[in-house]
Write a protein that holds these residues in place. Structure first.
Motif, PDB file in Angstrom:
ATOM      1  N   TYR A  73       0.869  -1.014  -0.196  1.00  0.00           N
ATOM      2  CA  TYR A  73      -0.110  -0.151   0.421  1.00  0.00           C
ATOM      3  C   TYR A  73       0.918   1.480  -0.237  1.00  0.00           C
ATOM      4  CZ  TYR A  73      -3.596   3.397   1.563  1.00  0.00           C
ATOM      5  OH  TYR A  73      -4.302   4.314   1.535  1.00  0.00           O
ATOM      6  N   VAL A  74       1.781   1.612   0.468  1.00  0.00           N
ATOM      7  CA  VAL A  74       3.018   2.684   0.783  1.00  0.00           C
ATOM      8  C   VAL A  74       3.273   2.597  -0.092  1.00  0.00           C
ATOM      9  CG1 VAL A  74       5.248   3.444   2.164  1.00  0.00           C
ATOM     10  CG2 VAL A  74       3.177   1.992   2.658  1.00  0.00           C
ATOM     11  N   LEU A  75       3.628   1.767  -1.452  1.00  0.00           N
ATOM     12  CA  LEU A  75       4.709   1.701  -2.255  1.00  0.00           C
ATOM     13  C   LEU A  75       3.547   2.391  -3.279  1.00  0.00           C
ATOM     14  CD1 LEU A  75       7.387  -1.050  -2.614  1.00  0.00           C
ATOM     15  CD2 LEU A  75       7.658   1.085  -1.973  1.00  0.00           C
ATOM     16  N   ASP A  76       2.365   1.635  -3.348  1.00  0.00           N
ATOM     17  CA  ASP A  76       1.337   2.393  -4.615  1.00  0.00           C
ATOM     18  C   ASP A  76       0.864   3.785  -4.366  1.00  0.00           C
ATOM     19  OD1 ASP A  76       1.372  -0.286  -5.356  1.00  0.00           O
ATOM     20  OD2 ASP A  76      -0.332  -1.433  -4.225  1.00  0.00           O
ATOM     21  N   SER A  77       0.880   4.581  -2.976  1.00  0.00           N
ATOM     22  CA  SER A  77       0.237   4.994  -2.886  1.00  0.00           C
ATOM     23  C   SER A  77       1.378   5.891  -2.630  1.00  0.00           C
ATOM     24  CB  SER A  77      -0.088   5.808  -0.698  1.00  0.00           C
ATOM     25  OG  SER A  77      -1.271   4.068  -0.929  1.00  0.00           O
ATOM     26  N   TYR A  78       2.670   6.221  -2.383  1.00  0.00           N
ATOM     27  CA  TYR A  78       4.181   7.298  -2.660  1.00  0.00           C
ATOM     28  C   TYR A  78       3.707   8.354  -3.720  1.00  0.00           C
ATOM     29  CZ  TYR A  78       8.012   8.956  -1.981  1.00  0.00           C
ATOM     30  OH  TYR A  78       9.471  10.060  -3.154  1.00  0.00           O
ATOM     31  N   SER A  79       3.217   8.031  -4.635  1.00  0.00           N
ATOM     32  CA  SER A  79       2.841   8.690  -6.301  1.00  0.00           C
ATOM     33  C   SER A  79       2.229   9.656  -5.492  1.00  0.00           C
ATOM     34  CB  SER A  79       3.425   8.078  -7.432  1.00  0.00           C
ATOM     35  OG  SER A  79       2.288   7.339  -7.513  1.00  0.00           O
ATOM     36  N   ARG A  80       0.478   9.099  -5.428  1.00  0.00           N
ATOM     37  CA  ARG A  80       0.234   9.519  -4.802  1.00  0.00           C
ATOM     38  C   ARG A  80       0.740  11.038  -3.659  1.00  0.00           C
ATOM     39  NH1 ARG A  80      -3.566   9.410  -0.829  1.00  0.00           N
ATOM     40  NH2 ARG A  80      -2.674   7.478  -0.839  1.00  0.00           N
ATOM     41  N   LEU A  81       0.400  10.518  -2.573  1.00  0.00           N
ATOM     42  CA  LEU A  81       1.829  11.659  -1.678  1.00  0.00           C
ATOM     43  C   LEU A  81       2.720  12.792  -2.507  1.00  0.00           C
ATOM     44  CD1 LEU A  81       2.171   9.123   0.917  1.00  0.00           C
ATOM     45  CD2 LEU A  81      -0.163  10.381   1.038  1.00  0.00           C
ATOM     46  N   THR A  82       3.250  11.915  -2.941  1.00  0.00           N
ATOM     47  CA  THR A  82       4.871  12.785  -3.246  1.00  0.00           C
ATOM     48  C   THR A  82       3.470  14.420  -5.140  1.00  0.00           C
ATOM     49  OG1 THR A  82       4.990  11.441  -5.424  1.00  0.00           O
ATOM     50  CG2 THR A  82       6.241  11.928  -3.463  1.00  0.00           C
ATOM     51  N   MET A  83       2.778  13.939  -5.124  1.00  0.00           N
ATOM     52  CA  MET A  83       2.251  14.932  -6.793  1.00  0.00           C
ATOM     53  C   MET A  83       1.538  16.074  -5.883  1.00  0.00           C
ATOM     54  SD  MET A  83       0.899  12.529  -9.775  1.00  0.00           S
ATOM     55  CE  MET A  83      -0.044  11.688  -9.501  1.00  0.00           C
ATOM     56  N   ARG A  84       0.835  15.576  -4.327  1.00  0.00           N
ATOM     57  CA  ARG A  84      -0.286  16.254  -4.120  1.00  0.00           C
ATOM     58  C   ARG A  84       1.326  17.292  -3.116  1.00  0.00           C
ATOM     59  NH1 ARG A  84      -3.986  13.779   0.207  1.00  0.00           N
ATOM     60  NH2 ARG A  84      -1.887  12.872   1.653  1.00  0.00           N
ATOM     61  N   ALA A  85       1.939  17.095  -2.488  1.00  0.00           N
ATOM     62  CA  ALA A  85       2.886  17.818  -2.575  1.00  0.00           C
ATOM     63  C   ALA A  85       3.454  18.671  -2.449  1.00  0.00           C
ATOM     64  CB  ALA A  85       3.876  16.444  -0.657  1.00  0.00           C
ATOM     65  N   SER A  86       4.124  17.961  -3.854  1.00  0.00           N
ATOM     66  CA  SER A  86       4.307  19.210  -5.290  1.00  0.00           C
ATOM     67  C   SER A  86       3.667  20.120  -5.484  1.00  0.00           C
ATOM     68  CB  SER A  86       5.107  18.321  -6.290  1.00  0.00           C
ATOM     69  OG  SER A  86       6.107  17.413  -5.881  1.00  0.00           O
ATOM     70  N   ARG A  87       2.303  19.517  -5.276  1.00  0.00           N
ATOM     71  CA  ARG A  87       1.163  20.858  -6.057  1.00  0.00           C
ATOM     72  C   ARG A  87       1.310  21.416  -4.657  1.00  0.00           C
ATOM     73  NH1 ARG A  87      -1.819  16.526  -7.716  1.00  0.00           N
ATOM     74  NH2 ARG A  87      -3.135  16.570  -5.602  1.00  0.00           N
ATOM     75  N   ARG A 130      -1.092  11.960  12.814  1.00  0.00           N
ATOM     76  CA  ARG A 130      -2.507  12.122  12.369  1.00  0.00           C
ATOM     77  C   ARG A 130      -2.698  11.731  11.720  1.00  0.00           C
ATOM     78  NH1 ARG A 130       1.445  17.347   9.954  1.00  0.00           N
ATOM     79  NH2 ARG A 130       1.902  15.429   8.674  1.00  0.00           N
ATOM     80  N   SER A 131      -4.517  11.494  10.821  1.00  0.00           N
ATOM     81  CA  SER A 131      -5.614  11.056  10.393  1.00  0.00           C
ATOM     82  C   SER A 131      -4.834  10.823   8.657  1.00  0.00           C
ATOM     83  CB  SER A 131      -6.721  11.432  10.623  1.00  0.00           C
ATOM     84  OG  SER A 131      -7.252  12.190   9.791  1.00  0.00           O
ATOM     85  N   THR A 132      -4.258  11.970   8.639  1.00  0.00           N
ATOM     86  CA  THR A 132      -3.753  11.681   6.574  1.00  0.00           C
ATOM     87  C   THR A 132      -2.217  11.210   6.977  1.00  0.00           C
ATOM     88  OG1 THR A 132      -2.480  13.759   7.296  1.00  0.00           O
ATOM     89  CG2 THR A 132      -5.083  14.391   6.346  1.00  0.00           C
ATOM     90  N   ASP A 133      -1.756  10.760   8.177  1.00  0.00           N
ATOM     91  CA  ASP A 133      -0.396   9.847   7.581  1.00  0.00           C
ATOM     92  C   ASP A 133      -0.786   8.857   7.827  1.00  0.00           C
ATOM     93  OD1 ASP A 133       0.477  12.239   8.996  1.00  0.00           O
ATOM     94  OD2 ASP A 133       1.083  12.028  11.058  1.00  0.00           O
ATOM     95  N   ILE A 134       0.189   7.643   6.857  1.00  0.00           N
ATOM     96  CA  ILE A 134       0.348   6.490   6.356  1.00  0.00           C
ATOM     97  C   ILE A 134       1.374   6.227   7.128  1.00  0.00           C
ATOM     98  CG2 ILE A 134       0.550   4.828   4.480  1.00  0.00           C
ATOM     99  CD1 ILE A 134       0.137   6.856   2.580  1.00  0.00           C
ATOM    100  N   VAL A 135       0.590   5.510   8.823  1.00  0.00           N
ATOM    101  CA  VAL A 135       1.644   4.272   9.406  1.00  0.00           C
ATOM    102  C   VAL A 135       1.370   2.825   8.886  1.00  0.00           C
ATOM    103  CG1 VAL A 135       1.076   3.464  11.432  1.00  0.00           C
ATOM    104  CG2 VAL A 135       0.191   5.582  10.595  1.00  0.00           C
ATOM    105  N   SER A 136       2.079   1.874   9.017  1.00  0.00           N
ATOM    106  CA  SER A 136       2.564   0.806   7.847  1.00  0.00           C
ATOM    107  C   SER A 136       3.038   0.314   8.792  1.00  0.00           C
ATOM    108  CB  SER A 136       2.735   0.829   6.607  1.00  0.00           C
ATOM    109  OG  SER A 136       4.161   1.609   6.221  1.00  0.00           O
ATOM    110  N   ARG A 137       3.091  -1.331   8.111  1.00  0.00           N
ATOM    111  CA  ARG A 137       4.133  -2.286   8.987  1.00  0.00           C
ATOM    112  C   ARG A 137       5.201  -2.864   7.770  1.00  0.00           C
ATOM    113  NH1 ARG A 137       3.236  -8.832  11.045  1.00  0.00           N
ATOM    114  NH2 ARG A 137       5.785  -8.582  12.067  1.00  0.00           N
ATOM    115  N   TRP A 138       6.337  -1.973   8.121  1.00  0.00           N
ATOM    116  CA  TRP A 138       7.223  -2.399   6.489  1.00  0.00           C
ATOM    117  C   TRP A 138       7.921  -3.598   6.662  1.00  0.00           C
ATOM    118  CZ3 TRP A 138       7.561   0.430   2.307  1.00  0.00           C
ATOM    119  CH2 TRP A 138       8.725   0.302   1.922  1.00  0.00           C
ATOM    120  N   GLY A 139       8.327  -4.640   7.653  1.00  0.00           N
ATOM    121  CA  GLY A 139       8.588  -5.627   7.779  1.00  0.00           C
ATOM    122  C   GLY A 139       8.910  -6.010   8.693  1.00  0.00           C
ATOM    123  N   GLY A 140       9.057  -7.073   9.848  1.00  0.00           N
ATOM    124  CA  GLY A 140       9.464  -8.077  10.526  1.00  0.00           C
ATOM    125  C   GLY A 140       9.074  -6.372  11.763  1.00  0.00           C
ATOM    126  N   ASP A 141      10.350  -6.471  12.608  1.00  0.00           N
ATOM    127  CA  ASP A 141       9.720  -5.546  13.920  1.00  0.00           C
ATOM    128  C   ASP A 141       9.699  -3.800  13.410  1.00  0.00           C
ATOM    129  OD1 ASP A 141      12.493  -5.393  13.164  1.00  0.00           O
ATOM    130  OD2 ASP A 141      13.030  -5.870  15.639  1.00  0.00           O
TER     131      ASP A 141
END
Length: 226
Positions: A73-87, A130-141
């Motif tokens: 999900y993080v990898l799929d969402s990253y481009s959307r987040l960066t485009m919004r930040a750039s705008r 924040r509710s807009t932050d993406i919190v993920s389990r990246w792997g392992g611990d």
């Protein structure tokens, strides 16, 4: 869980059946009540099919243990987040969070206890980001958090809240629970997500104590918790 599957399924079904109704009217010069009433059957079926798609997609984006987002999900969402930040001429922060002593907790207190600790940390991160932050389990611990960067002071305040809650959780559960955190900022440090993670990871390990397991468990008699 999103609504895209349900919206798409109902919209496509409605459009195709409407075309069929119009074709039937143009061919026979009348509106067939039976064909028209079919809306009442096919639209609920389309909604159900779309719901199943949305449910499966949502499950595929979540870590089953913590219910946080997963790496995909993080990898799929990253481009959307960066485009919004750039705008918005904004920036993003990337946090890598490594749970200290997690292997020792698993080994000495059983994996069930370790899973509970991990779930509690995940809930803590959801609460204190924040509710807009993406919190993920990246792997392992390890956990990964990505969000809008509002300056070093705001980020430091978030980290202090997390550190304070980890200390409270440690006291509540009677287990030494802590985390080592590294950070990177888009686009200042890099543009690519993999490079930002490497930077945050290097910073994280540069602060990690060499004797973390010995130090963390020095004041605790874990045998009492078995």
């Amino acid at each position: 869980m999103g609504f895209k599957g349900r919206i798409a399924a109902v919209s496509i079904t409605f459009c195709f059946h409407t075309l069929f109704v119009l074709y039937d009217v143009s061919r026979y010069g009348r509106l067939d009540a039976l064909i028209l009433s079919a809306y009442l059957l096919i639209l609920p079926v389309a909604y159900w099919a779309g719901f199943q798609f949305d449910r499966i997609k949502a499950e595929s984006e979540k870590d089953p243990l913590t219910r946080l987002y997963n790496r995909r999900y993080v990898l799929d969402s990253y481009s959307r987040l960066t485009m919004r930040a750039s705008r918005q001429l904004g920036k993003l922060f990337v946090l890598m969070i490594d749970c200290d002593n997690f292997k020792t907790i698993n080994d000495r207190l059983t994996h069930e206890k370790g899973d509970l600790v991990f779930q509690r940390i995940a809930a803590l991160l959801r609460t204190h980001t924040r509710s807009t932050d993406i919190v993920s389990r990246w792997g392992g611990d390890e956990f990964l958090v990505i969000g809008e960067y509002n300056g070093s002071e705001a980020l430091a305040a978030m980290l202090n809240r997390i550190a304070g809650e980890l200390e409270n959780l440690s006291l509540e559960m009677g287990i030494p629970i802590s985390a080592t955190i590294g950070s990177a900022v888009y686009p200042d440090d890099h543009h690519h997500i993999n490079e930002l993670i490497k930077i945050a990871d290097r910073e994280m390990y540069s602060y990690k104590p060499r004797t973390k397991e010995e130090d963390a468990f020095l004041a605790y008699d874990l045998i009492d918790h078995l």
